[in-house]
Design an enzyme around this catalytic site. Structure first.
Site, mmCIF file in Angstrom:
data_model
loop_
_atom_site.group_PDB
_atom_site.id
_atom_site.type_symbol
_atom_site.label_atom_id
_atom_site.label_comp_id
_atom_site.label_asym_id
_atom_site.label_seq_id
_atom_site.Cartn_x
_atom_site.Cartn_y
_atom_site.Cartn_z
ATOM 1 C CG HIS A 206 28.327 -0.717 -9.761
ATOM 2 N ND1 HIS A 206 29.669 -0.729 -9.316
ATOM 3 C CD2 HIS A 206 28.416 -2.213 -10.218
ATOM 4 C CE1 HIS A 206 30.245 -1.691 -9.758
ATOM 5 N NE2 HIS A 206 29.528 -2.546 -10.092
ATOM 6 C CD GLN B 209 29.085 -10.354 -12.578
ATOM 7 O OE1 GLN B 209 28.542 -10.828 -13.846
ATOM 8 N NE2 GLN B 209 28.810 -10.803 -11.844
ATOM 9 C CG ASN C 250 29.029 -4.070 -14.713
ATOM 10 O OD1 ASN C 250 28.567 -3.118 -15.507
ATOM 11 N ND2 ASN C 250 29.972 -3.457 -13.682
ATOM 12 C CG HIS D 292 28.055 -6.129 -7.620
ATOM 13 N ND1 HIS D 292 28.487 -7.335 -7.883
ATOM 14 C CD2 HIS D 292 28.692 -5.381 -8.139
ATOM 15 C CE1 HIS D 292 29.595 -7.166 -8.796
ATOM 16 N NE2 HIS D 292 29.577 -5.828 -9.140
ATOM 17 C CG ASP E 31 33.227 -0.024 -5.743
ATOM 18 O OD1 ASP E 31 32.524 -0.717 -6.466
ATOM 19 O OD2 ASP E 31 34.790 0.075 -5.942
ATOM 20 C CB ILE E 32 37.204 -1.031 -2.154
ATOM 21 C CG1 ILE E 32 38.334 -0.959 -1.118
ATOM 22 C CG2 ILE E 32 37.639 -1.716 -3.609
ATOM 23 C CD1 ILE E 32 39.127 -2.112 -0.515
HETATM 24 P P1 AMP Z 1 31.946 -5.423 -11.079
HETATM 25 O O1 AMP Z 1 32.772 -5.127 -12.101
HETATM 26 O O2 AMP Z 1 30.517 -4.914 -11.673
HETATM 27 O O3 AMP Z 1 32.117 -6.886 -10.689
HETATM 28 O O4 AMP Z 1 32.248 -4.484 -9.904
HETATM 29 C C1 AMP Z 1 32.871 -5.003 -8.820
HETATM 30 C C2 AMP Z 1 33.268 -3.721 -7.802
HETATM 31 O O5 AMP Z 1 33.580 -4.269 -6.531
HETATM 32 C C3 AMP Z 1 34.130 -2.736 -8.277
HETATM 33 O O6 AMP Z 1 33.613 -1.634 -8.329
HETATM 34 C C4 AMP Z 1 35.298 -2.814 -7.155
HETATM 35 O O7 AMP Z 1 35.828 -1.625 -6.934
HETATM 36 C C5 AMP Z 1 34.474 -3.363 -5.840
HETATM 37 N N1 AMP Z 1 35.096 -4.004 -4.867
HETATM 38 C C6 AMP Z 1 36.143 -4.851 -5.051
HETATM 39 N N2 AMP Z 1 36.364 -5.354 -3.744
HETATM 40 C C7 AMP Z 1 35.980 -4.595 -2.925
HETATM 41 C C8 AMP Z 1 35.765 -4.475 -1.488
HETATM 42 N N3 AMP Z 1 36.502 -5.371 -0.510
HETATM 43 N N4 AMP Z 1 34.952 -3.535 -0.813
HETATM 44 C C9 AMP Z 1 34.011 -2.571 -1.655
HETATM 45 N N5 AMP Z 1 34.235 -2.878 -2.994
HETATM 46 C C10 AMP Z 1 34.989 -3.602 -3.756
#
Ligand code: AMP
Ligand code: ZN
Length: 113
Positions: A102, A94, A87, A100, A30-31
């Site tokens: 986590h 989400q 989520n 996805h 995760d970024i």
């Molecule tokens: P959600 O809130 O469950 O949709 O989680 C989305 C997740 O994607 C968050 O934890 C972000 O930090 C992560 N995210 C967003 N952009 C990127 C990216 N380019 N690379 C890796 N993780 C990302």
């Protein structure tokens, strides 16, 4: 899906720290990690959320669970413990509508609710 962030990661149009990949699933860091270990496990197929998961996706989701287990072992949190969270929809927070899981660990996690 042309404009989906995670489809772009699957197509390698956007870089990611990929830690697992096969023909059906990808896992990457995760970024914006919320814990020392924060890995996302995604299907390569574009499925927006759990709401769109169909019976024919059962094998895919079982495989995602096994990949979550594997990356937890490789990240060193299998014994210390970790959480697997998907989520779904506005109340969950989400933000990326490509389903996805986590995988979060490496510190004591607070209660969910
Ligand atoms: P959600 O809130 O469950 O949709 O989680 C989305 C997740 O994607 C968050 O934890 C972000 O930090 C992560 N995210 C967003 N952009 C990127 C990216 N380019 N690379 C890796 N993780 C990302
Ligand atoms: Zn997508």
């Amino acid at each position: 899906m042309d404009n989906c962030l995670f489809c772009k990661i699957v197509r390698k149009e956007i870089p990611a720290k990929i830690c697992y990949e096969d023909e059906r699933v990808m896992a990457f860091h995760d970024i914006n990690p919320v814990a020392p270990v924060h890995i996302l496990v995604i299907p390569k197929e574009h499925i927006p959320s759990m709401n769109e998961v169909a019976p024919e996706n059962a094998g895919l989701f079982g495989h995602m669970a096994l990949v979550a287990k594997q990356v937890s072992e490789e990240a060193g949190v299998a014994e210390s413990g970790y959480r697997v969270v998907i989520n779904n929809g506005p109340d969950s927070g989400q933000v990326v509508f490509h389903v996805h899981a986590h995988v979060i660990g490496g510190r004591a996690l607070s209660n969910l609710c």
